[in-house]
Scaffold this motif. Structure first.
Motif, short mmCIF file in Angstrom:
data_model
loop_
_atom_site.label_atom_id
_atom_site.label_comp_id
_atom_site.label_asym_id
_atom_site.label_seq_id
_atom_site.Cartn_x
_atom_site.Cartn_y
_atom_site.Cartn_z
N ALA A 1 -2.86 -37.49 16.32
CA ALA A 1 -2.03 -37.63 15.12
C ALA A 1 -1.56 -39.07 14.95
CB ALA A 1 -0.83 -36.68 15.20
N ALA A 2 -1.23 -39.71 16.08
CA ALA A 2 -0.80 -41.11 16.03
C ALA A 2 -1.93 -42.00 15.51
CB ALA A 2 -0.36 -41.55 17.42
N ARG A 3 -3.13 -41.70 15.94
CA ARG A 3 -4.28 -42.50 15.47
C ARG A 3 -4.49 -42.29 13.97
NH1 ARG A 3 -6.49 -40.52 20.48
NH2 ARG A 3 -6.58 -42.20 22.02
N VAL A 4 -4.32 -41.04 13.51
CA VAL A 4 -4.52 -40.74 12.09
C VAL A 4 -3.57 -41.54 11.22
CG1 VAL A 4 -4.22 -38.94 10.33
CG2 VAL A 4 -5.51 -38.45 12.42
N ILE A 5 -2.32 -41.67 11.66
CA ILE A 5 -1.33 -42.39 10.83
C ILE A 5 -1.25 -43.87 11.20
CG2 ILE A 5 0.01 -40.32 10.41
CD1 ILE A 5 2.01 -41.24 12.50
N GLY A 6 -2.15 -44.28 12.10
CA GLY A 6 -2.20 -45.71 12.42
C GLY A 6 -1.23 -46.14 13.48
N GLY A 7 -0.54 -45.18 14.12
CA GLY A 7 0.42 -45.52 15.15
C GLY A 7 -0.26 -45.64 16.51
N GLU B 1 2.68 -36.94 10.79
CA GLU B 1 3.91 -37.61 11.20
C GLU B 1 4.84 -36.67 11.96
OE1 GLU B 1 2.32 -39.83 7.67
OE2 GLU B 1 2.52 -37.74 8.28
N ASP B 2 4.83 -35.39 11.55
CA ASP B 2 5.69 -34.41 12.23
C ASP B 2 5.27 -34.23 13.68
OD1 ASP B 2 6.98 -34.02 9.83
OD2 ASP B 2 5.81 -32.25 9.29
N LEU B 3 3.99 -34.30 13.94
CA LEU B 3 3.49 -34.13 15.30
C LEU B 3 3.91 -35.29 16.19
CD1 LEU B 3 -0.15 -32.83 14.62
CD2 LEU B 3 1.99 -31.55 14.72
N VAL B 4 3.82 -36.50 15.64
CA VAL B 4 4.19 -37.69 16.40
C VAL B 4 5.69 -37.70 16.70
CG1 VAL B 4 4.29 -40.22 16.33
CG2 VAL B 4 2.26 -39.03 15.47
N MET B 5 6.47 -37.22 15.75
CA MET B 5 7.93 -37.23 15.92
C MET B 5 8.44 -36.09 16.81
SD MET B 5 8.94 -39.88 14.33
CE MET B 5 10.71 -39.61 14.24
N ASN B 6 7.61 -35.06 17.04
CA ASN B 6 8.06 -33.91 17.82
C ASN B 6 7.04 -33.53 18.90
OD1 ASN B 6 10.53 -32.82 16.09
ND2 ASN B 6 8.88 -33.35 14.63
N PRO B 7 6.74 -34.45 19.80
CA PRO B 7 5.69 -34.19 20.80
C PRO B 7 6.01 -33.00 21.72
CG PRO B 7 6.92 -36.18 21.37
CD PRO B 7 7.33 -35.81 19.98
N GLU B 8 7.27 -32.83 22.11
CA GLU B 8 7.62 -31.73 23.01
C GLU B 8 7.44 -30.38 22.33
OE1 GLU B 8 8.04 -32.08 26.20
OE2 GLU B 8 7.66 -34.23 25.83
N ASP C 1 -2.24 -25.49 1.79
CA ASP C 1 -1.04 -26.03 2.44
C ASP C 1 -1.31 -26.61 3.83
OD1 ASP C 1 -1.47 -23.68 3.79
OD2 ASP C 1 0.48 -22.79 3.36
N LEU C 2 -2.49 -26.34 4.40
CA LEU C 2 -2.81 -26.86 5.73
C LEU C 2 -3.64 -28.15 5.69
CD1 LEU C 2 -3.67 -23.94 8.19
CD2 LEU C 2 -1.48 -25.03 7.72
N LEU C 3 -4.00 -28.60 4.52
CA LEU C 3 -4.93 -29.74 4.42
C LEU C 3 -4.41 -30.99 5.12
CD1 LEU C 3 -6.36 -29.36 0.80
CD2 LEU C 3 -7.52 -28.95 2.97
N GLU C 4 -3.12 -31.21 5.08
CA GLU C 4 -2.56 -32.40 5.72
C GLU C 4 -2.64 -32.31 7.24
OE1 GLU C 4 -0.70 -35.57 5.21
OE2 GLU C 4 -2.24 -35.37 3.67
N ILE C 5 -2.26 -31.18 7.78
CA ILE C 5 -2.17 -31.07 9.24
C ILE C 5 -3.55 -31.01 9.90
CG2 ILE C 5 -2.04 -28.54 9.43
CD1 ILE C 5 0.23 -30.99 11.28
#
Length: 703
Positions: free
Chosen positions: A695-701, A670-677, A643-647
């Motif tokens: 995380a942003a780099r991983v998803i291309g953001g 994506e959860d990390l990028v959306m919830n930085p605080e 269950d941790l493979l994505e994160i």
């Protein structure tokens, strides 16, 4: 011997500037002789000289002069990753001349195409051998090779790879560096190089024995000199003398346990240390994040007294702290296993060889003597240039009769002659697959290439005549006028696994249904010829067999040696199974009696083997097995549940941080990028901010 002044050296002025910045104004005798023998003109040389005699600078001059004269690329090869990293940082100085310096090691299933933009590359023998199998154009354009620590060709494990690399590298410009080679004329002829041999050292070395004497001990040297020491323990008495005189000591023992026990004894000498420097070093120790807490605690207590132990069971981070502390003369004494002698550059005023025997369970009595070359490697660390007028290396012996024999064998004799280590089926068949992987060739063309090894013609023909049919029968190659790799053979060559390992995987997976039992796959791979090995105590054997969580694919063998490998593989499988189930690292280390360095090494090897087995299963069309192995491989690298493979795809998010984030609803990048605080609240501002950006780099953001 006349020395060459830097002003008289026939090289670019910018080269001289780099050398002057290091304080070099004159080449030493070894370097001067290499230049006179044609180093700067690209002459092929085999240079043998003692440890610390300046061979690295010779390599630098050879490579840089070649590149500045229009050479395409130079590759510097070492036997160890630690050495590769050390040399890479040294060579970065040449980027001031516009020469791009790169480094590569590990990661066998790639051609490292990015290296085409680099002119000087540092790598390991294994990585270079692997790269040749992939055949990148940049490698075949490379026209200068330096083979360092070439005496490793005599090593039972690494020797076949060193020889394989030498066979291919000697088709180009070549510089070979080594400690003393007794049969240097024979090896130079084989390499088609001129031998440059010298015994010169920057710091003279006195070699001797430390033998019991009435009321204490006598140190007797080969030059006839001697002196007396008082005390109840030879090692402690000699160590005390050296440290009191302002020196440092490297103390070699034949096992990790002995190294650690001896370190604690030495610490009782209560050596004088600089308290502020020690406190700063301990602060660095605390910052190491790849080590167990018990290891840190044991080392902290020793460092407070200016002592440390050093062996492969320690994590890389811990070893680096210890090495740095010793180089800066903060640590007075290191007790180590012989692996340190073959690793990074770490000279001391004195070297003590506490044991000339090592454990070997295949020998009656379980002990064998170390080789002369191993002794030379250890003793060669004695004498710190710039600090010591001479170095001392002593062997601890039990009595005067032992002293005479030890003198004759180790101090007065040359090291063993270099011989081929390709003389067995696993080593030769792997070498053969590598030759065939370079392109379609006839059997006779491959035979001629194989005859470029150090093996006799008779042995080459014998192994070739059995190896080609075996590779063909087992689906690795096809023979139709020419030899070429099958799809399976190509994959095995690219993965850099031994064909016998691939054959074991193929046979076992075909005979068994896929199972949701990770331990069965881990045990199979640890048992394979490429599998690692760990010690298993008598008490552990029954416990490991009784407590398996599911039946292994392999039956318990009757042969004693096979059984020992079987239970070793079972222990490794159990360790890795705990690792991927996210058992705390300290618990794993304590449960199995291993070090953090052992755990990292096992994880790295099993990551490679699970990835390789997944690819072999895919090629064979064993999709169900492949699916299990794919998921297992993904978990082994990071030591996580599925269950941790994505994160954990996010750099900086390991098993611990990943579980914290997951338990708080942050399950993917994506959860990390959306919830930085929220991330910063959980991980801290500094680490959290970095993780969000990754995380942003991983998803291309882009943030």
């Amino acid at each position: 011997m006349e020395l060459i002044d830097l002003s008289d050296l026939n090289v670019n002025e910018k080269v001289k500037e780099v050398l002057r910045s290091r304080g070099i104004v004159t080449l030493n005798p070894v370097q001067s002789e290499a230049v006179r023998k044609g180093l700067l003109e690209g002459k092929r040389l085999l240079l043998t000289s003692p440890t610390g005699s300046g061979k690295t600078l010779i390599a630098e001059l050879g490579m840089i002069s070649h590149l500045l004269k229009g050479g395409r690329r130079a590759i510097y090869t070492t036997p160890l990753r630690a050495l590769t990293s050390e040399k890479y940082h040294e060579f970065k100085a040449w980027e001031s001349l516009g020469i791009k310096v790169g480094m590569t090691s590990g990661e066998y299933d790639t051609d490292d195409a990015w290296l085409r933009n680099y002119q000087l590359i540092v790598t390991t023998y294994e990585k270079l051998d692997s790269l040749w199998r992939h055949g990148p154009s940049w490698l075949f354009e490379t026209d200068y090779f330096v083979l360092d620590e070439f005496h490793y060709i005599n090593d039972g494990e690494r020797g076949p790879v060193v020889e394989s690399v030498a066979v291919k590298a000697k088709r180009r410009n070549l510089l070979v560096l080594s400690a003393t080679i007794s049969n240097h004329s024979e090896i130079a002829k084989w390499l088609e190089a001129e031998a440059v041999t010298t015994n010169w050292r920057p710091v003279p070395l006195r070699e001797g024995v430390l033998v019991p004497d009435r009321g204490g001990f006598v140190v007797s040297f080969a030059d006839g000199s001697s002196y007396k020491l008082r005390g109840n323990d030879a090692i402690l008495a000699f160590t005390r003398k050296v440290v009191d005189e302002g020196g440092q000591v490297l103390l070699f023992r034949n096992s990790r346990r002995m190294a650690e026990t001896t370190a604690r004894k030495v610490a009782e000498l209560d050596l004088e240390v600089k308290r502020k420097e020690i406190e700063d070093l301990i602060a660095k120790l605390e910052e190491v994040d790849d080590a167990g807490s018990n290891e840190k605690e044991a080392l902290r207590e020793l460092l407070e007294r200016g002592v440390a132990f050093h062996h492969a069971g320690l994590s890389r981070g811990l070893r680096e702290v210890i090495e740095d502390g010793f180089r800066k003369r903060i640590i007075k004494v290191i007790t180590a296993t012989p692996t340190l002698a073959a690793g990074v550059n770490l000279p001391a005023r004195a070297v003590i060889i506490g044991d000339i025997y090592r454990f070997n369970r295949k020998i009656l009595g379980f002990q064998e003597e170390i080789s002369i070359m191993e002794y030379k490697q250890m003793s060669g660390r004695a004498g710190r240039p710039g600090y010591d007028s001479e170095g001392e290396a002593v062997i601890v012996v039990r009595n005067r009769r032992d002293a005479e024999r030890v003198f004759k064998r180790y101090i007065l004799s040359p090291p063993e002659p270099i011989q081929s280590r390709l003389g067995n089926e696993p080593a030769f068949y792997s070498f053969l697959l590598g030759l065939i992987s370079e392109g379609e060739s006839t059997v006779e063309q491959i035979r001629e290439l194989a005859r470029q090894t150090l093996l006799s013609r008779e042995l080459v023909d014998r192994y070739l005549d059995s190896g080609i049919p075996w590779l063909e029968e087992n689906g690795f190659i096809e023979l139709d006028e020419k030899l070429f790799l099958t799809k399976l053979g190509r994959r095995v060559a690219d993965l850099y696994i031994n064909p016998f390992t691939a054959q074991v995987v193929k046979d076992v997976l075909r005979k068994n249904e896929a199972v949701e039992c990770n331990l069965a796959y881990l045990h199979l791979l640890a048992w394979s010829p490429d599998g690692p090995f760990v010690g298993v105590s008598k008490g552990e054997e029954d416990e490991l067999i009784e407590n398996v969580s599911c039946p292994p694919f392999l039956d318990e063998p009757e042969d004693e040696d096979d059984f020992y490998k079987y239970v070793s593989a079972l222990k490794i499988a159990s360790i890795l199974n705990d690792w991927i189930e996210e058992i705390e690292e300290d618990v794993i280390l304590g449960r199995y009696g291993i070090g953090s360095g052992d755990l990292r090494s096992l994880v790295e090897t099993m990551d490679w083997l699970t990835y390789s087995a997944y690819n072999v299963a895919q090629v064979l069309g064993l999709e169900e097995h492949a699916d299990v192995l794919r998921r297992l491989n993904a978990r082994v690298e990071d030591g996580v549940k599925e269950d941790l493979l994505e994160i954990v795809r996010v750099p900086g998010v390991g098993r611990k941080r990943g579980r914290v984030l997951f338990q708080n609803g942050l399950t993917k990048p994506e959860d990390l990028v959306m919830n930085p605080e929220k991330v910063k609240a959980l991980l801290g501002d500094k680490i959290g901010d970095k993780v969000v950006k990754e995380a942003a780099r991983v998803i291309g953001g882009v943030l």
